[in-house]
Scaffold this active site. Structure first.
Site, PDB file in Angstrom:
ATOM      1  N   HIS A 227       0.823  -1.217   0.000  1.00  0.00           N
ATOM      2  CA  HIS A 227       0.000   0.000   0.000  1.00  0.00           C
ATOM      3  C   HIS A 227       0.854   1.263   0.000  1.00  0.00           C
ATOM      4  O   HIS A 227       0.643   2.156  -0.800  1.00  0.00           O
ATOM      5  CB  HIS A 227      -0.943   0.021   1.208  1.00  0.00           C
ATOM      6  CG  HIS A 227      -2.250  -0.664   0.960  1.00  0.00           C
ATOM      7  ND1 HIS A 227      -3.207  -0.146   0.148  1.00  0.00           N
ATOM      8  CD2 HIS A 227      -2.742  -1.842   1.422  1.00  0.00           C
ATOM      9  CE1 HIS A 227      -4.252  -0.970   0.107  1.00  0.00           C
ATOM     10  NE2 HIS A 227      -3.994  -2.004   0.875  1.00  0.00           N
ATOM     11  N   GLU A 291      -5.627  -3.432  12.180  1.00  0.00           N
ATOM     12  CA  GLU A 291      -6.689  -3.101  11.211  1.00  0.00           C
ATOM     13  C   GLU A 291      -7.251  -4.383  10.593  1.00  0.00           C
ATOM     14  O   GLU A 291      -8.451  -4.613  10.587  1.00  0.00           O
ATOM     15  CB  GLU A 291      -6.100  -2.199  10.126  1.00  0.00           C
ATOM     16  CG  GLU A 291      -7.095  -1.837   9.027  1.00  0.00           C
ATOM     17  CD  GLU A 291      -6.432  -1.128   7.858  1.00  0.00           C
ATOM     18  OE1 GLU A 291      -7.167  -0.531   7.055  1.00  0.00           O
ATOM     19  OE2 GLU A 291      -5.190  -1.180   7.729  1.00  0.00           O
ATOM     20  N   HIS A 292      -6.376  -5.214  10.051  1.00  0.00           N
ATOM     21  CA  HIS A 292      -6.764  -6.513   9.475  1.00  0.00           C
ATOM     22  C   HIS A 292      -6.143  -7.620  10.312  1.00  0.00           C
ATOM     23  O   HIS A 292      -4.962  -7.537  10.656  1.00  0.00           O
ATOM     24  CB  HIS A 292      -6.278  -6.659   8.036  1.00  0.00           C
ATOM     25  CG  HIS A 292      -6.712  -5.556   7.131  1.00  0.00           C
ATOM     26  ND1 HIS A 292      -5.888  -4.498   6.799  1.00  0.00           N
ATOM     27  CD2 HIS A 292      -7.888  -5.337   6.473  1.00  0.00           C
ATOM     28  CE1 HIS A 292      -6.530  -3.680   5.988  1.00  0.00           C
ATOM     29  NE2 HIS A 292      -7.745  -4.156   5.777  1.00  0.00           N
ATOM     30  N   ASP A 325     -10.988  -6.435   0.882  1.00  0.00           N
ATOM     31  CA  ASP A 325     -10.657  -5.164   0.227  1.00  0.00           C
ATOM     32  C   ASP A 325     -11.575  -4.880  -0.953  1.00  0.00           C
ATOM     33  O   ASP A 325     -11.823  -3.716  -1.279  1.00  0.00           O
ATOM     34  CB  ASP A 325      -9.213  -5.195  -0.282  1.00  0.00           C
ATOM     35  CG  ASP A 325      -8.207  -4.841   0.788  1.00  0.00           C
ATOM     36  OD1 ASP A 325      -8.619  -4.317   1.835  1.00  0.00           O
ATOM     37  OD2 ASP A 325      -7.010  -5.079   0.578  1.00  0.00           O
ATOM     38  N   GLU A 379     -26.923  19.406  41.835  1.00  0.00           N
ATOM     39  CA  GLU A 379     -26.077  20.033  40.814  1.00  0.00           C
ATOM     40  C   GLU A 379     -26.136  21.558  40.880  1.00  0.00           C
ATOM     41  O   GLU A 379     -25.369  22.245  40.193  1.00  0.00           O
ATOM     42  CB  GLU A 379     -26.480  19.538  39.419  1.00  0.00           C
ATOM     43  CG  GLU A 379     -26.156  18.057  39.234  1.00  0.00           C
ATOM     44  CD  GLU A 379     -26.421  17.555  37.819  1.00  0.00           C
ATOM     45  OE1 GLU A 379     -26.956  18.343  36.998  1.00  0.00           O
ATOM     46  OE2 GLU A 379     -26.091  16.400  37.530  1.00  0.00           O
ATOM     47  N   HIS A 384     -33.263  24.382  36.226  1.00  0.00           N
ATOM     48  CA  HIS A 384     -33.614  22.975  36.013  1.00  0.00           C
ATOM     49  C   HIS A 384     -34.616  22.530  37.079  1.00  0.00           C
ATOM     50  O   HIS A 384     -35.616  21.854  36.772  1.00  0.00           O
ATOM     51  CB  HIS A 384     -32.360  22.087  36.120  1.00  0.00           C
ATOM     52  CG  HIS A 384     -31.518  22.016  34.897  1.00  0.00           C
ATOM     53  ND1 HIS A 384     -30.894  23.115  34.357  1.00  0.00           N
ATOM     54  CD2 HIS A 384     -31.211  20.972  34.089  1.00  0.00           C
ATOM     55  CE1 HIS A 384     -30.218  22.749  33.287  1.00  0.00           C
ATOM     56  NE2 HIS A 384     -30.398  21.452  33.087  1.00  0.00           N
TER      57      HIS A 384
END
Length: 387
Positions: A227, A291-292, A325, A379, A384
């Site tokens: 590649h 990856e593979h 692929d 909080e 709220h």
């Protein structure tokens, strides 16, 4: 990043003028219109032989088949409990930009892998960009279902898709692999638009026992190493004799392969790791997160659930990574450099949003109020609490 940011800022401020300038500078391509016209698409079909078109259509069917099965896993649903209705909608992203590399090799297969899942997911507009675009790539993008194809690449193409120019539409998300500059550009524009993930040079790991076919292993390692010069390959084996045979076969093949210019550089990235028994390969693989991943061992299926970090897995002698692929049906756009620890390869999931909603009745509100009042008080969010 310094180079990348300069190009992105130029495209943001100067649009098509900057895209044209950098296309001429880096790709030696100078044109007023970036769009591949309908006439150029027709001409591309004439330049591509019938067997290539047949192969692309065969691959398309398999990629579509697998992508449809993936899409079936994402469903609209609605559940009811105590006066509360909770729901999920699967909604396609509206505009997608696909990057198709065109540097060392034309990659029409990448057009199929990126465009077909987007099309199946219901994306309204799909554009594709590719530098030094070859007829095969144009045909592949058209077969896959791209709405517009542009003959631009590099950082300037990523910037054009992220921010829009007079010629190139602004998209909501950019997918597809590319070189280090393209990857850096995707990182830079992330937040202004979405991206799939950041992928580096290709990589493969093959786990092999003493009975594995050394010739198949050698060629599959080289298939990834060709590649680019920075591609990586790992052979994990319990057999020193096998490793010796693989190295000898690789030495012979490099001499005759037309990609030996790159292979002579990337072969330095081949690592051979010796283990006592095949089970020892499991933590090595899960740690490196390739990856593979190929299993060239006896009864590879029994290791399927033990392996947790990989982009795509190939089990058994005949499961060549190259099938993935091109045409087996799974996607070849995959995370690298340990990215498989936390993300997965490109799929229909990248082209949809899972949106939630709720409908709350008076009864449901009473059920929720005590908990919401307590948590908002902790909080310190007073509005709220009042809400």
């Amino acid at each position: 990043m310094k180079i990348v940011n300069k190009i992105i800022n130029d495209v943001k401020s100067k649009g098509d003028i900057a895209v044209r300038y950098y296309s001429k500078k880096f790709d030696r391509a100078d044109f007023n219109s970036f769009l591949v016209s309908k006439q150029e698409i027709k001409q591309a079909y004439k330049q591509v032989d019938k067997e290539t078109i047949k192969a692309l259509k065969f691959a398309k069917k398999n990629i579509e088949f697998f992508a449809k099965e993936q899409l079936n896993q994402f469903k609209n649903f609605e559940v009811k409990k105590n006066g509360i209705i909770l729901g999920q909608k699967v909604v396609p992203i509206e505009k997608i930009g696909v990057y198709i590399p065109g540097g060392n090799y034309p990659l029409p297969s990448t057009a199929l892998m990126c465009i077909i899942p987007a099309r199946l997911a219901g994306v309204k507009e799909i554009i594709a960009c590719s530098p030094k675009i070859k007829p095969e790539t144009i045909v592949a993008a058209d077969i896959a279902g791209a709405d517009k194809i542009f003959k631009i690449g590099g950082v300037q193409a990523i910037a054009a898709m992220a921010y829009g120019t007079r010629q190139v539409p602004k998209v909501d998300k950019i997918v597809g692999p590319g070189n280090i500059y393209v990857t850096a550009a995707k990182k830079a524009v992330y937040g202004d638009c979405g991206i799939d993930f950041l992928a580096g040079p290709s990589e493969i790991m093959i786990i092999a026992d003493e009975k594995a076919d050394y010739k198949l292993i050698a060629i599959d390692l080289l298939a990834q190493l060709e590649h680019d010069a920075n591609a990586k390959a790992f052979l994990v084996t319990n057999s020193r004799l096998l490793a010796k045979k693989v190295k000898k076969e690789i030495g012979s093949l490099i001499l005759v392969l037309s990609t030996n210019g790159i292979l002579q550089q990337s072969i330095k990235n081949l690592n051979i790791i010796f283990i006592r028994k095949i089970n020892d390969a499991i933590p090595i693989s899960n740690n490196l997160a390739p990856e593979h991943l190929e299993l060239q061992i006896k009864r590879p299926e029994k290791y399927l659930n033990k392996l947790t970090n990989y982009g795509s897995l190939f089990l058994g002698k005949y499961s060549a990574e190259a099938f993935g692929d091109y045409c087996s049906g799974t996607n070849h756009v995959l995370p690298t450099n340990g990215g498989t620890r936390f993300t997965s390869g490109l799929s229909v999931r990248d082209f949809v949003k899972l949106q939630t909603y709720q409908i709350i009745s008076p009864k449901g509100a009473r059920k929720l109020a005590k908990s919401a009042l307590k948590l908002s008080k902790i909080e310190g969010l007073i509005a709220h609490n009042l809400s």
